[in-house]
Design a protein around this motif. Structure first.
Motif, short mmCIF file in Angstrom:
data_model
loop_
_atom_site.label_atom_id
_atom_site.label_comp_id
_atom_site.label_asym_id
_atom_site.label_seq_id
_atom_site.Cartn_x
_atom_site.Cartn_y
_atom_site.Cartn_z
N TYR A 87 0.83 -1.21 0.00
CA TYR A 87 0.00 0.00 0.00
C TYR A 87 0.87 1.26 0.00
O TYR A 87 0.53 2.25 -0.66
CB TYR A 87 -0.93 0.01 1.20
N LEU A 88 1.98 1.23 0.74
CA LEU A 88 2.87 2.39 0.74
C LEU A 88 3.45 2.62 -0.65
O LEU A 88 3.60 3.77 -1.09
CB LEU A 88 4.00 2.20 1.76
N SER A 89 3.78 1.54 -1.35
CA SER A 89 4.31 1.69 -2.70
C SER A 89 3.30 2.33 -3.63
O SER A 89 3.67 3.03 -4.59
CB SER A 89 4.72 0.32 -3.26
N ALA A 90 2.01 2.11 -3.36
CA ALA A 90 0.95 2.69 -4.20
C ALA A 90 0.76 4.18 -3.95
O ALA A 90 0.11 4.86 -4.75
CB ALA A 90 -0.36 1.95 -3.96
N ALA A 91 1.31 4.70 -2.86
CA ALA A 91 1.10 6.10 -2.48
C ALA A 91 2.23 7.00 -2.99
O ALA A 91 3.29 6.52 -3.44
CB ALA A 91 0.99 6.21 -0.97
N ASP A 92 1.99 8.31 -2.91
CA ASP A 92 2.99 9.31 -3.29
C ASP A 92 3.53 10.07 -2.08
O ASP A 92 4.65 10.58 -2.12
CB ASP A 92 2.38 10.31 -4.26
N PHE A 93 2.73 10.20 -1.05
CA PHE A 93 3.17 10.84 0.19
C PHE A 93 2.34 10.27 1.33
O PHE A 93 1.38 9.53 1.11
CB PHE A 93 3.05 12.37 0.11
N PRO A 100 7.65 11.13 1.24
CA PRO A 100 7.73 12.32 2.09
C PRO A 100 6.50 12.38 2.98
O PRO A 100 5.42 11.91 2.61
CB PRO A 100 7.76 13.47 1.08
N VAL A 101 6.66 12.96 4.17
CA VAL A 101 5.63 12.90 5.19
C VAL A 101 5.13 14.30 5.52
O VAL A 101 5.92 15.23 5.71
CB VAL A 101 6.17 12.23 6.48
N LEU A 102 3.81 14.42 5.61
CA LEU A 102 3.18 15.64 6.10
C LEU A 102 2.93 15.45 7.58
O LEU A 102 2.17 14.56 7.98
CB LEU A 102 1.86 15.87 5.35
#
Length: 400
Positions: A291-297, A325-327
């Motif tokens: 799932y993390l690989s599917a995300a952009d941030f 990158p993390v918000l």
């Protein structure tokens, strides 16, 4: 060397999988370690269930003996009963297993280790040592005159005085402990470690998950992993998600992986108008990297508080290991400063209305940079490697 490893979390808790098992593996690989006894604290359904032990690696040196909390409708009475009964049970296991020391994971487990020390004088070490009592107070979970707060704060003071070694998760807290008089030689910083290889970006997983979720290849996908409430933002988190959706427009999509009741999360998404753009599920820890690989941030919506400077959120390390990158808010352990200084994300402060739009602009600029994922992944290798735990064990634990 015989080690009694005491975890305050249950065998099936995500924190056990993500933080305890990797450290058990490190210890198991040491030739000077003869045997390890893992003790977890089981509550709810697991307190009555059969619990087959499978850490995900061959572990012939490790035995497993849970402490089972008795069911009670009153949380306060339940916790008090635990801290009167569990030390006696651990003392029994000490006599049976004959460890050289206790290694406790977290300050609540360190409190149990201290109570056992009172009866046995068995040396104890505390890793992932944080000011847990103040966390709970500042998050509004405990009140200042709550017995849980008063006892835990006292027990943390005794851990600082009596533990053979402390492993705080942030440099900020190491410096604070030294200022309080804890000898520097008894302290080693060990941020919550991640397996950077297991969480590394996978292009095939990215395409597969996006296809399964119906997300277009050019969607801008944010992801949040974890709970809502307590030390994390709740309604405020959904307002942050809404702000990201407004910023990135129709291309925005959201993934939420949470142990919280899914209908409640769906209602909160509906309240901010994000039902059609979000996917919510409860995922096993082994599924999270895809799932993390599917995300952009990623989002790390942790409530700011003075003692949050001393924490280390495992999710941030996992996000970085995937190159995300993390918000995040200011003052989250060492990570907020790292994110700003080393381009690991963007920091927002909800007390300053203009802060969140500005941080989203910075984040958008980062997402346009070539090679961003590889650059961010280096942060996990520099700041969240298991090698830091290995070095701390070599420095603090007794030589065999």
């Amino acid at each position: 060397m015989r080690i009694l490893f005491l975890s305050y979390w249950g065998l099936h808790d995500g924190l056990t999988t993500s933080t305890v098992f990797p450290h058990l593996r490190l210890l198991h690989q040491r030739p000077d370690v003869e045997a390890i006894r893992l003790i977890t604290i089981e509550r709810g359904a697991d307190a009555q269930a059969e619990l087959p032990f499978d850490p995900g690696f061959p572990a012939p040196k490790i035995s497993f003996e849970p402490l089972r909390s008795r069911p009670s409708r009153n949380v306060l009475l339940n916790k008090i009963e635990d801290f009167t009964r569990f030390p006696q049970e651990v003392v029994r296991q000490v006599r049976e297993f004959r460890p050289d020391f206790i290694l406790a994971r977290g300050a609540p487990a360190g409190a149990l280790a201290y109570l056992v020390w009172q009866k046995t004088r068995l040396p104890f070490y505390v890793e992932s040592f944080e000011p847990h009592a103040d966390y709970m107070l500042e998050s509004g979970v405990w009140r200042r005159y709550d017995p849980r707060y008063l006892f835990q704060r006292h027990w943390e003071k005794r851990q600082k005085q009596l533990a053979a070694g402390l492993m705080p998760v942030a440099e900020n807290y190491r410096r604070q402990l030294i200022s309080e008089g804890v000898p520097a030689g008894r302290i080693a910083t060990v941020p919550c470690s991640v397996d950077a290889e297991a969480f590394a970006f996978d292009e095939a997983a990215r395409s597969r998950v996006r296809r399964q979720l119906g997300f277009a290849p050019d969607s801008v996908v944010g992801i949040y992993v974890g709970k809502f409430g307590s030390i994390y933002y709740d309604e405020e988190a959904f307002a942050v998600f809404r702000a990201a959706a407004d910023h990135f427009g129709p291309a925005f999509r959201l993934i939420i992986l949470t142990p919280d009741p899914l209908p409640a999360v769906q209602r909160k998404l509906a309240a901010v108008g994000l039902t059609g753009q979000a996917f919510v599920t409860k995922a096993a820890h082994t599924e999270v990297p895809s799932y993390l690989s599917a995300a952009d941030f990623a989002f790390a919506t942790i409530k700011p508080a003075p003692c949050r400077l001393f924490c280390s959120a495992i999710k941030i390390g996992e996000y970085w290991a995937s190159g995300l990158p993390v918000l995040l808010p200011p003052g989250v352990g060492d990570d907020s400063d790292i994110a700003e200084a080393e381009a690991g994300g963007a920091v927002f402060d909800l007390s300053q209305p203009a802060s969140l739009p500005a941080s989203l602009l910075r984040l958008e600029a980062m997402l346009r940079q070539p090679g961003l994922r590889a650059q961010v992944q280096q942060l996990a290798l520099r700041h969240r490697s298991l090698a830091q735990a290995q070095t701390a064990y070599e420095t603090l634990l007794p030589a065999s």
